[in-house]
Design a protein around this motif. Structure first.
Motif, PDB file in Angstrom:
ATOM      1  N   VAL A 255       0.857  -1.206   0.087  1.00 36.74           N
ATOM      2  CA  VAL A 255       0.048  -0.222  -0.118  1.00 36.74           C
ATOM      3  C   VAL A 255       0.971   1.238  -0.005  1.00 36.74           C
ATOM      4  O   VAL A 255       0.430   2.531  -0.643  1.00 36.74           O
ATOM      5  CB  VAL A 255      -0.790  -0.002   1.408  1.00 36.74           C
ATOM      6  CG1 VAL A 255      -1.785   1.329   1.351  1.00 36.74           C
ATOM      7  CG2 VAL A 255      -1.742  -1.218   1.152  1.00 36.74           C
ATOM      8  N   ALA A 256       2.094   1.258   0.764  1.00 41.19           N
ATOM      9  CA  ALA A 256       2.873   2.478   0.795  1.00 41.19           C
ATOM     10  C   ALA A 256       3.478   2.694  -0.668  1.00 41.19           C
ATOM     11  O   ALA A 256       3.527   3.794  -1.071  1.00 41.19           O
ATOM     12  CB  ALA A 256       4.007   2.219   2.032  1.00 41.19           C
ATOM     13  N   MET A 257       3.819   1.571  -0.972  1.00 40.76           N
ATOM     14  CA  MET A 257       4.378   1.759  -2.535  1.00 40.76           C
ATOM     15  C   MET A 257       3.554   2.089  -3.505  1.00 40.76           C
ATOM     16  O   MET A 257       3.802   3.070  -4.457  1.00 40.76           O
ATOM     17  CB  MET A 257       5.151   0.423  -2.767  1.00 40.76           C
ATOM     18  CG  MET A 257       5.877   0.597  -4.093  1.00 40.76           C
ATOM     19  SD  MET A 257       7.194   1.273  -4.287  1.00 40.76           S
ATOM     20  CE  MET A 257       8.218   0.550  -3.025  1.00 40.76           C
ATOM     21  N   HIS A 258       2.248   1.828  -3.501  1.00 40.69           N
ATOM     22  CA  HIS A 258       1.292   2.127  -4.156  1.00 40.69           C
ATOM     23  C   HIS A 258       1.079   3.752  -4.078  1.00 40.69           C
ATOM     24  O   HIS A 258       1.129   4.383  -5.152  1.00 40.69           O
ATOM     25  CB  HIS A 258       0.007   1.371  -4.145  1.00 40.69           C
ATOM     26  CG  HIS A 258      -1.066   1.811  -4.827  1.00 40.69           C
ATOM     27  ND1 HIS A 258      -1.416   1.639  -6.313  1.00 40.69           N
ATOM     28  CD2 HIS A 258      -2.257   2.797  -4.561  1.00 40.69           C
ATOM     29  CE1 HIS A 258      -2.471   2.323  -6.548  1.00 40.69           C
ATOM     30  NE2 HIS A 258      -3.074   2.965  -5.377  1.00 40.69           N
ATOM     31  N   ILE A 259       0.970   4.046  -2.998  1.00 42.17           N
ATOM     32  CA  ILE A 259       1.004   5.444  -2.841  1.00 42.17           C
ATOM     33  C   ILE A 259       2.250   6.446  -2.990  1.00 42.17           C
ATOM     34  O   ILE A 259       1.795   7.346  -3.719  1.00 42.17           O
ATOM     35  CB  ILE A 259       0.722   5.837  -1.155  1.00 42.17           C
ATOM     36  CG1 ILE A 259      -0.692   5.164  -0.782  1.00 42.17           C
ATOM     37  CG2 ILE A 259       0.763   7.339  -0.796  1.00 42.17           C
ATOM     38  CD1 ILE A 259      -0.601   5.163   0.892  1.00 42.17           C
ATOM     39  N   MET A 260       3.247   5.824  -2.894  1.00 40.26           N
ATOM     40  CA  MET A 260       4.347   6.553  -3.537  1.00 40.26           C
ATOM     41  C   MET A 260       4.428   6.491  -5.086  1.00 40.26           C
ATOM     42  O   MET A 260       4.933   7.506  -5.638  1.00 40.26           O
ATOM     43  CB  MET A 260       5.699   5.866  -3.213  1.00 40.26           C
ATOM     44  CG  MET A 260       6.094   5.886  -1.647  1.00 40.26           C
ATOM     45  SD  MET A 260       7.478   4.843  -1.331  1.00 40.26           S
ATOM     46  CE  MET A 260       8.626   5.501  -2.175  1.00 40.26           C
ATOM     47  N   LEU A 261       3.996   5.558  -5.921  1.00 41.14           N
ATOM     48  CA  LEU A 261       3.919   5.547  -7.128  1.00 41.14           C
ATOM     49  C   LEU A 261       2.865   6.366  -7.870  1.00 41.14           C
ATOM     50  O   LEU A 261       2.904   6.917  -8.997  1.00 41.14           O
ATOM     51  CB  LEU A 261       3.711   4.198  -7.647  1.00 41.14           C
ATOM     52  CG  LEU A 261       5.090   2.959  -7.319  1.00 41.14           C
ATOM     53  CD1 LEU A 261       4.594   1.518  -7.826  1.00 41.14           C
ATOM     54  CD2 LEU A 261       6.257   3.492  -8.247  1.00 41.14           C
ATOM     55  N   THR A 262       1.818   6.526  -6.936  1.00 41.29           N
ATOM     56  CA  THR A 262       0.680   7.151  -7.646  1.00 41.29           C
ATOM     57  C   THR A 262       0.455   8.769  -7.226  1.00 41.29           C
ATOM     58  O   THR A 262      -0.205   9.374  -7.913  1.00 41.29           O
ATOM     59  CB  THR A 262      -0.548   6.329  -7.559  1.00 41.29           C
ATOM     60  OG1 THR A 262      -0.773   6.203  -5.995  1.00 41.29           O
ATOM     61  CG2 THR A 262      -0.516   4.939  -8.063  1.00 41.29           C
ATOM     62  N   ARG A 263       0.779   8.861  -6.153  1.00 42.42           N
ATOM     63  CA  ARG A 263       0.546  10.151  -5.437  1.00 42.42           C
ATOM     64  C   ARG A 263       1.659  11.194  -5.254  1.00 42.42           C
ATOM     65  O   ARG A 263       1.653  12.069  -4.710  1.00 42.42           O
ATOM     66  CB  ARG A 263      -0.261  10.137  -4.003  1.00 42.42           C
ATOM     67  CG  ARG A 263      -1.273   8.926  -4.057  1.00 42.42           C
ATOM     68  CD  ARG A 263      -2.398   9.637  -4.907  1.00 42.42           C
ATOM     69  NE  ARG A 263      -3.751   8.804  -4.992  1.00 42.42           N
ATOM     70  CZ  ARG A 263      -4.438   8.876  -4.022  1.00 42.42           C
ATOM     71  NH1 ARG A 263      -4.503   9.694  -2.893  1.00 42.42           N
ATOM     72  NH2 ARG A 263      -5.509   8.224  -4.172  1.00 42.42           N
ATOM     73  N   THR A 264       3.000  10.615  -5.855  1.00 44.71           N
ATOM     74  CA  THR A 264       4.209  11.495  -5.741  1.00 44.71           C
ATOM     75  C   THR A 264       4.728  11.721  -6.873  1.00 44.71           C
ATOM     76  O   THR A 264       4.561  11.037  -7.801  1.00 44.71           O
ATOM     77  CB  THR A 264       5.141  10.798  -4.795  1.00 44.71           C
ATOM     78  OG1 THR A 264       5.770   9.679  -5.403  1.00 44.71           O
ATOM     79  CG2 THR A 264       4.441  10.286  -3.447  1.00 44.71           C
ATOM     80  N   ARG A 265       5.596  13.054  -6.900  1.00 45.33           N
ATOM     81  CA  ARG A 265       6.198  13.301  -8.299  1.00 45.33           C
ATOM     82  C   ARG A 265       7.459  12.400  -8.398  1.00 45.33           C
ATOM     83  O   ARG A 265       7.497  12.097  -9.809  1.00 45.33           O
ATOM     84  CB  ARG A 265       7.213  14.624  -7.953  1.00 45.33           C
ATOM     85  CG  ARG A 265       7.697  15.190  -9.169  1.00 45.33           C
ATOM     86  CD  ARG A 265       8.511  16.397  -8.861  1.00 45.33           C
ATOM     87  NE  ARG A 265       7.576  17.566  -8.369  1.00 45.33           N
ATOM     88  CZ  ARG A 265       7.787  18.788  -8.007  1.00 45.33           C
ATOM     89  NH1 ARG A 265       9.257  19.119  -7.751  1.00 45.33           N
ATOM     90  NH2 ARG A 265       6.922  19.714  -7.653  1.00 45.33           N
ATOM     91  N   TRP A 266       7.828  11.700  -7.498  1.00 42.17           N
ATOM     92  CA  TRP A 266       8.599  10.552  -7.851  1.00 42.17           C
ATOM     93  C   TRP A 266       8.281   9.295  -8.617  1.00 42.17           C
ATOM     94  O   TRP A 266       8.590   8.972  -9.470  1.00 42.17           O
ATOM     95  CB  TRP A 266       9.403   9.984  -6.643  1.00 42.17           C
ATOM     96  CG  TRP A 266      10.267   8.858  -6.715  1.00 42.17           C
ATOM     97  CD1 TRP A 266      11.703   8.753  -7.219  1.00 42.17           C
ATOM     98  CD2 TRP A 266       9.950   7.335  -6.557  1.00 42.17           C
ATOM     99  NE1 TRP A 266      12.054   7.580  -7.216  1.00 42.17           N
ATOM    100  CE2 TRP A 266      10.978   6.458  -6.828  1.00 42.17           C
ATOM    101  CE3 TRP A 266       8.767   6.723  -6.183  1.00 42.17           C
ATOM    102  CZ2 TRP A 266      11.159   5.332  -6.850  1.00 42.17           C
ATOM    103  CZ3 TRP A 266       8.830   5.630  -6.060  1.00 42.17           C
ATOM    104  CH2 TRP A 266       9.896   4.763  -6.257  1.00 42.17           C
TER     105      TRP A 266
END
Length: 402
Positions: A255-266
């Motif tokens: 879930v944390a990786m999903h948020i990082m991939l979909t909700r961050t500039r990175w």
């Protein structure tokens, strides 16, 4: 913003858009879910023990370590690259943990940090070699597979095998820690509430920008269906030992990786580089930094997976990270839906893919079939997954959705 504005499309409109995406080749997780249903149905028909609560609890615990390694592979695949050394890196991390904690008597947390830091350094080395000299990831990680396997054997020394104390918290975490029954239901309710809130927030933003958005009714239906499914799953697992903390940790990482991939500039930069390196570079994205961060993240997750695998076995030895660890981690990412061509896939590919892999392994074990059959079946499923990905990619290109 009124509910009518958000509800303009309705559930029927959302269903029509979903069907249009499927016809256009955007299948999402549908092939994996259908395949998983078929696998579970077949094995349950052949052996009624397969879907017992006890076996499913064991299956979830078996998924965690390989799944965490596969999660890192998914991110590398999003760049259109590959890491063939995740198994060796996980074995090296297990060796560092065991030697540091047992032989050198470091504090356990220090041994864990040293193992994960080593994995991170390995990934940074890969990223630097790839960005600085243009070495293909296939070549540099293949060299790493061999080199770090040798380093693992050197770290373990002549003993070749080191047992971890059963009373250490890392072994208890991997073997004995399960959520209390009431806590599992609380986790489910809180998670679904957070999911519904994120959908509502996204719908409001899209409606404010005059874009198509989900209705409140559709959000309520999706959240309600997810809540019912997860509550039923938690109840069924609680008939045996319950929800393992190690599996919950794996899901939290997904879930944390999903948020990082979909909700961050990175995350957006990762998808951009995977779609077209040159276009990403011209858009101002520091491509070299993306490669460094992704390879470092992949190797760090491989180290975490290796630590948990050693903790589950309460030992690190010369075979840690060996055998089918490497191939299963990569196969799980691809079977779960991460594209070999880069730019497409989600963090949930690791979760779905590793459940498929471990379901095949568990089902064949219950049927008393040896590992040779498991390898052949897994290989056939892997080829099928790549065929589906290739066909869907061609369909998207033909319909202008590529």
């Amino acid at each position: 913003m009124t509910d009518e504005a958000i509800d303009s499309t309705g559930v029927r409109g959302s269903a029509e858009r979903l069907w249009a995406r499927i016809r256009g080749g955007d299948l999402g997780p549908l092939p994996v879910i259908v395949g998983l249903v078929v696998i579970w149905t077949v094995f349950q028909a052949l052996n009624p023990v397969f879907l017992s609560s006890r076996n499913l609890v064991d299956l979830t615990m078996q998924c965690a370590s390989i799944g965490i390694i596969s999660l890192g592979v998914v991110v590398v695949l999003l760049l259109g690259e590959i890491d063939l050394s995740v198994g060796s890196v996980s074995g090296l991390a297990a060796a560092i943990l065991a030697v540091g904690f047992v032989q050198l008597r470091w504090p356990l947390i220090l041994a864990i940090v040293a193992a994960v830091a080593t994995g991170c350094l390995v990934g940074l080395l890969y990223g630097w070699l790839h960005a600085r000299f243009g070495l293909p990831s296939f070549v540099v990680t293949l060299a790493g597979l061999l080199g770090f396997l040798g380093l693992q054997l050197w770290v373990l020394g002549e003993t070749g095998s080191i047992n971890l104390p059963f009373d250490s918290w890392i072994v208890e975490f991997a073997q004995q820690w399960f959520l209390p029954e009431w806590a599992s239901y609380v986790v489910v309710v809180v998670s679904v509430a957070a999911y519904a809130w994120s959908l509502m927030r996204r719908a409001r933003r899209r409606a404010a920008a005059n874009l198509e958005s989900q209705s409140y009714r559709e959000i309520a239906l999706r959240a309600g269906a997810l809540l019912a499914f997860l509550l039923a799953a938690a109840w069924y697992l609680n008939l045996a030992r319950g929800v393992g903390m190690m599996f919950l940790f794996f899901v939290a990482l997904v879930v944390a990786m999903h948020i990082m991939l979909t909700r961050t500039r990175w995350g957006r930069a990762v998808y951009a580089v995977g779609g077209s390196v040159e276009a990403a570079r011209r858009a101002g994205i520091r491509v070299d930094r993306i490669y460094l961060s992704v390879f470092a993240l992949c190797s760090s997750l491989a180290a975490v997976g290796g630590i948990l695998a050693a903790a589950r076995l309460a030992a690190a030895n010369q075979s840690s990270g060996g055998g089918d660890t490497n191939l299963n981690a990569i196969a799980a990412a691809i079977i779960g839906g991460a594209s070999l061509f880069g730019g497409r896939g989600t963090a949930f590919a690791a979760l779905l893919g590793v459940i498929v892999i471990q379901s095949i392994s568990s089902g064949l074990t219950l049927l008393n079939l040896n590992s040779s059959v498991q390898f052949m079946v897994t290989g056939a499923v892997l080829v099928l997954a790549v065929i589906v990905d290739s066909i869907s990619r061609r369909t998207r290109a033909a319909t202008g959705r590529a």
